[in-house]
Design a protein around this motif. Structure first.
Motif, PDB file in Angstrom:
ATOM      1  N   GLY B  39       0.804  -1.212   0.000  1.00 42.91           N
ATOM      2  CA  GLY B  39       0.000   0.000   0.000  1.00 42.91           C
ATOM      3  C   GLY B  39       0.839   1.263   0.000  1.00 42.91           C
ATOM      4  N   VAL B  40       2.099   1.176  -0.444  1.00 39.81           N
ATOM      5  CA  VAL B  40       2.981   2.335  -0.368  1.00 39.81           C
ATOM      6  C   VAL B  40       2.837   3.196  -1.625  1.00 39.81           C
ATOM      7  CG1 VAL B  40       5.369   3.096  -0.076  1.00 39.81           C
ATOM      8  CG2 VAL B  40       4.590   0.990   1.025  1.00 39.81           C
ATOM      9  N   HIS B  41       2.668   4.494  -1.436  1.00 34.80           N
ATOM     10  CA  HIS B  41       2.555   5.417  -2.568  1.00 34.80           C
ATOM     11  C   HIS B  41       3.869   5.421  -3.364  1.00 34.80           C
ATOM     12  CE1 HIS B  41       2.256   9.257  -4.713  1.00 34.80           C
ATOM     13  NE2 HIS B  41       0.955   9.072  -4.621  1.00 34.80           N
ATOM     14  N   PRO B  42       3.779   5.513  -4.729  1.00 34.95           N
ATOM     15  CA  PRO B  42       5.009   5.446  -5.525  1.00 34.95           C
ATOM     16  C   PRO B  42       6.067   6.494  -5.159  1.00 34.95           C
ATOM     17  CG  PRO B  42       3.074   5.867  -6.912  1.00 34.95           C
ATOM     18  CD  PRO B  42       2.584   5.492  -5.572  1.00 34.95           C
ATOM     19  N   VAL B  43       5.653   7.706  -4.802  1.00 34.62           N
ATOM     20  CA  VAL B  43       6.650   8.722  -4.438  1.00 34.62           C
ATOM     21  C   VAL B  43       7.291   8.365  -3.097  1.00 34.62           C
ATOM     22  CG1 VAL B  43       7.075  11.167  -4.005  1.00 34.62           C
ATOM     23  CG2 VAL B  43       5.402  10.479  -5.723  1.00 34.62           C
ATOM     24  N   THR B  44       6.458   7.915  -2.156  1.00 36.55           N
ATOM     25  CA  THR B  44       6.976   7.463  -0.858  1.00 36.55           C
ATOM     26  C   THR B  44       7.962   6.325  -1.053  1.00 36.55           C
ATOM     27  OG1 THR B  44       4.783   7.937  -0.003  1.00 36.55           O
ATOM     28  CG2 THR B  44       6.259   6.711   1.443  1.00 36.55           C
ATOM     29  N   ASN B  45       7.576   5.370  -1.908  1.00 36.92           N
ATOM     30  CA  ASN B  45       8.470   4.243  -2.157  1.00 36.92           C
ATOM     31  C   ASN B  45       9.755   4.708  -2.830  1.00 36.92           C
ATOM     32  OD1 ASN B  45       9.137   1.380  -2.243  1.00 36.92           O
ATOM     33  ND2 ASN B  45       8.940   1.611  -4.456  1.00 36.92           N
ATOM     34  N   GLY B  46       9.642   5.697  -3.722  1.00 36.83           N
ATOM     35  CA  GLY B  46      10.839   6.233  -4.372  1.00 36.83           C
ATOM     36  C   GLY B  46      11.811   6.790  -3.344  1.00 36.83           C
ATOM     37  N   MET B  47      11.258   7.500  -2.366  1.00 35.07           N
ATOM     38  CA  MET B  47      12.106   8.093  -1.338  1.00 35.07           C
ATOM     39  C   MET B  47      12.727   7.000  -0.462  1.00 35.07           C
ATOM     40  SD  MET B  47      10.986  11.268   1.064  1.00 35.07           S
ATOM     41  CE  MET B  47      10.668  12.521  -0.139  1.00 35.07           C
ATOM     42  N   ALA B  48      11.912   6.022  -0.100  1.00 36.17           N
ATOM     43  CA  ALA B  48      12.423   4.916   0.718  1.00 36.17           C
ATOM     44  C   ALA B  48      13.502   4.149  -0.050  1.00 36.17           C
ATOM     45  CB  ALA B  48      11.290   3.983   1.125  1.00 36.17           C
ATOM     46  N   THR B  49      13.276   3.948  -1.374  1.00 37.15           N
ATOM     47  CA  THR B  49      14.260   3.236  -2.184  1.00 37.15           C
ATOM     48  C   THR B  49      15.582   3.998  -2.212  1.00 37.15           C
ATOM     49  OG1 THR B  49      12.454   2.475  -3.573  1.00 37.15           O
ATOM     50  CG2 THR B  49      14.672   2.170  -4.445  1.00 37.15           C
ATOM     51  N   ALA B  50      15.493   5.327  -2.319  1.00 43.08           N
ATOM     52  CA  ALA B  50      16.709   6.138  -2.353  1.00 43.08           C
ATOM     53  C   ALA B  50      17.519   5.941  -1.071  1.00 43.08           C
ATOM     54  CB  ALA B  50      16.356   7.610  -2.546  1.00 43.08           C
ATOM     55  N   ALA B  51      16.834   5.917   0.096  1.00 41.18           N
ATOM     56  CA  ALA B  51      17.542   5.730   1.361  1.00 41.18           C
ATOM     57  C   ALA B  51      18.057   4.302   1.477  1.00 41.18           C
ATOM     58  CB  ALA B  51      16.622   6.036   2.535  1.00 41.18           C
ATOM     59  N   ASP B  52      17.236   3.346   0.997  1.00 42.11           N
ATOM     60  CA  ASP B  52      17.586   1.933   1.009  1.00 42.11           C
ATOM     61  C   ASP B  52      18.875   1.727   0.222  1.00 42.11           C
ATOM     62  OD1 ASP B  52      16.470  -0.792   1.612  1.00 42.11           O
ATOM     63  OD2 ASP B  52      16.686  -1.008  -0.550  1.00 42.11           O
ATOM     64  N   TRP B  53      18.943   2.380  -0.946  1.00 47.33           N
ATOM     65  CA  TRP B  53      20.065   2.196  -1.860  1.00 47.33           C
ATOM     66  C   TRP B  53      21.291   2.980  -1.439  1.00 47.33           C
ATOM     67  CZ3 TRP B  53      23.144   0.061  -4.903  1.00 47.33           C
ATOM     68  CH2 TRP B  53      23.978   0.804  -5.734  1.00 47.33           C
ATOM     69  N   MET B  54      21.101   4.255  -1.004  1.00 46.24           N
ATOM     70  CA  MET B  54      22.271   5.068  -0.687  1.00 46.24           C
ATOM     71  C   MET B  54      22.807   4.688   0.681  1.00 46.24           C
ATOM     72  SD  MET B  54      21.659   8.709  -2.466  1.00 46.24           S
ATOM     73  CE  MET B  54      20.100   9.107  -1.729  1.00 46.24           C
ATOM     74  N   SER B  55      23.955   4.048   0.660  1.00 40.49           N
ATOM     75  CA  SER B  55      24.524   3.464   1.861  1.00 40.49           C
ATOM     76  C   SER B  55      25.567   4.403   2.437  1.00 40.49           C
ATOM     77  CB  SER B  55      25.188   2.150   1.471  1.00 40.49           C
ATOM     78  OG  SER B  55      26.185   2.424   0.515  1.00 40.49           O
ATOM     79  N   ALA B  56      26.263   3.893   3.443  1.00 38.75           N
ATOM     80  CA  ALA B  56      27.394   4.634   3.988  1.00 38.75           C
ATOM     81  C   ALA B  56      28.389   4.948   2.866  1.00 38.75           C
ATOM     82  CB  ALA B  56      28.062   3.815   5.084  1.00 38.75           C
ATOM     83  N   ALA B  57      28.494   4.040   1.875  1.00 38.51           N
ATOM     84  CA  ALA B  57      29.444   4.265   0.778  1.00 38.51           C
ATOM     85  C   ALA B  57      29.053   5.491  -0.041  1.00 38.51           C
ATOM     86  CB  ALA B  57      29.519   3.037  -0.119  1.00 38.51           C
ATOM     87  N   SER B  58      27.752   5.629  -0.365  1.00 32.10           N
ATOM     88  CA  SER B  58      27.315   6.792  -1.135  1.00 32.10           C
ATOM     89  C   SER B  58      27.480   8.066  -0.340  1.00 32.10           C
ATOM     90  CB  SER B  58      25.835   6.673  -1.521  1.00 32.10           C
ATOM     91  OG  SER B  58      25.660   5.656  -2.470  1.00 32.10           O
ATOM     92  N   PHE B  59      27.062   8.019   0.925  1.00 29.33           N
ATOM     93  CA  PHE B  59      27.057   9.239   1.733  1.00 29.33           C
ATOM     94  C   PHE B  59      28.468   9.660   2.122  1.00 29.33           C
ATOM     95  CE2 PHE B  59      26.702  11.849   5.503  1.00 29.33           C
ATOM     96  CZ  PHE B  59      25.596  12.638   5.241  1.00 29.33           C
ATOM     97  N   ILE B  60      29.233   8.708   2.649  1.00 24.88           N
ATOM     98  CA  ILE B  60      30.542   9.059   3.196  1.00 24.88           C
ATOM     99  C   ILE B  60      31.643   8.995   2.142  1.00 24.88           C
ATOM    100  CG2 ILE B  60      32.274   8.441   4.933  1.00 24.88           C
ATOM    101  CD1 ILE B  60      29.983   7.319   6.639  1.00 24.88           C
TER     102      ILE B  60
END
Lengths: 85, 593
Positions: B39-60
């Motif tokens: 039941g997750v809205h596509p934009v909400t899921n997009g945001m969650a996917t971005a956090a899911d994908w961007m790890s310590a490696a992407s951020f740091i």
């Protein structure tokens, strides 16, 4: 009859994906890496167009490609009557 | 208020938010635990996917990877975003239509083979576990630097938080905490970037700043940067200095690998409809691009800032370099962690930071009035993003937000990986193979216990990181690219691929890739067991072990097609299954099964 409509829908989908993936490869592997020497004559902010594609242009194009795909597929879904109720 | 108190308040508040979300979003069924009830809205899921994908490696790490290498590391930018195009067009919508809970489940059903399913489970667990170690180390490091607690304590607090929301809420809890974590991490990344961009170029938008003129001059930032670093014997920033074939294959491996990562794929199972899965992939990339377009700007600007800090006058003049005694506070802070090191090789009390591996330049530098006796400053590339606010002398609250951002990036990815691992165990192994008659309630409990077990394992590996932790990213992407991605894509796009072809293809791709990596990195990463030195002249056609996943993928496709064509076609019901996956109609009916 039902079967051939399904096949036509799938062919349209595959053709669309094929075109979009050619663009996908062209901006990243093409403009960003392989054809960079050819684009070296076009200056962008202190470097050349190839550098811009490698660090920004390809990412922006990817976004456009996905949204275009989503929009076009929804059209195809309706056209072939396979969209979700 | 002092810096330390502020960090405690900001990080504490972010943790309180995550726990609050966990309590609000408790999962009541396996459907909610595995797929957030779809039941997750596509934009909400997009945001969650971005956090899911961007790890310590992407951020740091990523800005540092670009900063110290320049153009040649653009592979990370194109590779880690280009994978979403493949995901959106080749996998996500069809797997959402399939309407089950795990990636191995699709492989098992489509190739009507328990063996194929278990091969997929094995690949999934190896890559997710290796990936999770990196996140746990990131959590430990961030805690140790910013909260001044031992990294073990940091690790326990971090895993404790994940435990609460992941065990209680499953995918549902993880989804909404990831949304909150995305907001924290993107704010933390953007604020210092805007300040540094304003300072160096007068542009408030970092991606535009990258291609603007350096403040106070009519010379573009990148020209200045190239000049400054080549004067010190480094390779130019904007030039191409590596093997082109390797760069193409490395980029391709990262793209295919990204599309084949199960913890990212399962995020698309949470949206209500097939059309939503398509839109959602686009939104995910928008949210990812906000960071990925900023990272190269941060990289170039931080590099220039660092060079200018150290090289204060003309190269070669006796007082052209920063006196060690006058070094800024952030340098001394990071020296304590050991990630920044200074050694006064020519005993002049000043810092020389240059490329001493460049023989021509070193010869020249030995003739200076005060000769340079070798590079004196070692900077770990991982500190750039974390030290940025201090380098740019930003207010204390920005430093606090960056600390919370680093933790958000690591925790959100860890939670996604842990869910992929635990659902593979409870759904594919326990329900799929050991006890198919398990009740809904029983499976939910099995999922929770698997999650708790996976978290305990992750904490253990974070405390006792195997010596090879840094090498394993190559392994995770290599396996995803060479085994999972081709199997999924052929499962959808090629009806003729049968069980034998798929299994032979996956095993070929997997073994080829893993063996190529082990030859250069050591068998099972044991130091000293590599057959060939891991340097460019020893690589076959100059292809590095990091880039081999794409070759493994090609072999997987080739073997699967040849074996399938030589054996019988898949049964009628499997061909019908493929037909049904290909059309969106009926996706909501598949929700309850």
């Amino acid at each position: 009859m039902e079967e051939s409509a399904g096949e036509a829908y799938w062919r349209a989908n595959v053709n669309l994906v094929r075109v979009l993936l050619v663009i996908w490869a062209l901006v990243s592997f093409g403009c960003g890496i392989l054809f960079r020497p050819l684009l070296s004559g076009i200056p962008v902010g202190g470097t050349d167009l190839g550098f811009w594609f490698a660090q920004q242009g390809s990412i922006i194009t990817f976004i456009v490609l996905i949204f275009f795909y989503a929009w076009r597929m929804n059209q195809l879904d309706r056209h072939f009557g396979v969209d979700e109720e | 208020m002092d810096q330390q108190t502020l960090i405690y308040i900001v990080v504490g508040a972010s943790f309180a938010l995550y726990i609050g979300i966990a309590i609000w979003s408790k999962a009541g069924s396996t459907g909610e635990f595995y797929a957030a009830g779809r039941g997750v809205h596509p934009v909400t899921n997009g945001m969650a996917t971005a956090a899911d994908w961007m790890s310590a490696a992407s951020f740091i790490s990523m800005a540092g990877l670009i900063a110290f290498v320049g153009y040649d590391n653009s592979s990370f930018l194109m590779g880690w975003t280009g994978g979403y195009v493949l995901l959106a067009m080749l996998l996500a919508p069809y797997l959402r239509k399939f309407g089950k809970f795990t990636v191995p489940e699709f492989i098992g059903d489509r190739f009507y083979s328990q063996t194929a399913r278990m091969v997929a489970v094995l690949c999934l667990i190896v890559m997710s576990v290796t990936y999770v170690i990196g996140q746990m180390t990131g959590v430990g490091v961030t805690f140790a630097r910013f909260l001044e607690v031992p990294s073990e304590v940091g690790l326990f607090i971090g895993t404790g938080i994940v435990f609460i929301y992941a065990v209680l809420g499953g995918m549902k809890g993880i989804t909404y905490t990831q949304v909150a974590q995305y907001c924290v991490l993107i704010t933390a990344y953007t604020i210092p970037a805007v300040f540094i961009s304003m300072e160096l170029t007068g542009m408030a938008v970092p991606p535009l700043g990258l291609f603007s003129d350096h403040t106070g001059t009519a010379i573009p930032l990148l020209v200045t940067l190239d000049q400054v670093i080549t004067d010190l014997g480094f390779n130019s920033y904007t030039g191409h200095h590596t093997n082109t074939l390797n760069m193409v294959l490395f980029t391709l491996s990262l793209m295919i690998g990204t599309a084949g990562l199960p913890h990212v794929i399962i995020r698309f199972f949470t949206v209500p409809r097939v059309a939503d899965a398509r839109w959602s992939a686009g939104w995910a990339l928008v949210f990812i691009a906000l960071l990925y377009l900023t990272a190269p700007a941060v990289g170039a600007m931080a590099r220039l800032n660092l060079m200018d800090t150290v090289q204060t006058g003309p190269v070669g003049s006796p007082d052209g370099n920063l006196l060690y005694a006058d070094r800024p506070d952030w340098m001394s802070t990071w020296e304590v962690t050991g990630l920044l090191k200074y050694e006064d090789k020519n005993n002049d009390g000043r810092i020389q930071f240059y490329n001493d591996a460049n023989e021509e330049f070193q010869n020249e530098a030995s003739q200076f009035e005060v000769p340079w006796a070798g590079n004196e400053l070692t900077v770990n590339r991982d500190i750039l993003v974390l030290a940025n606010p201090e380098i740019a002398q930003l207010p204390a609250w920005v430093v606090a937000v960056v600390a919370a951002g680093g933790l958000a990036a690591a925790l959100s990815t860890a939670a996604g990986l842990l869910l992929a691992i635990s659902s593979a165990i409870s759904h594919d192994v326990i329900k799929g193979a050991i006890n198919p008659r398990i009740s809904e309630r029983g499976e939910l409990w099995a999922a929770r216990i698997s999650m708790a077990g996976a978290i305990a394992l992750a904490a253990y590996l974070g405390l006792n990181p195997p010596g090879f932790a840094a090498q394993t990213v190559a392994l995770a992407f290599g396996i995803a690219a060479a085994s999972i991605f081709p199997a999924l894509m052929m499962g959808i796009f090629m009806k003729r691929i049968n069980d034998k072809g798929a299994i032979a293809g996956m095993l070929t791709g997997l073994l080829f890739t893993v063996i190529y990596i082990f030859i250069y990195k050591g068998w099972f990463f044991l130091p000293g067991t590599n057959w060939l030195p891991d340097t460019a002249d020893n690589w076959v056609f100059g292809i590095s072990p990091l880039s081999i996943g794409s070759v493994g993928a090609a072999l997987n496709f080739a073997v699967a097609i040849m074996v399938s064509n030589a054996t019988e076609a898949p049964p009628k019901e499997i061909q019908d299954l493929v037909d049904s996956v290909r059309v969106p109609r009926g996706a909501s009916a598949a929700t309850e099964h």
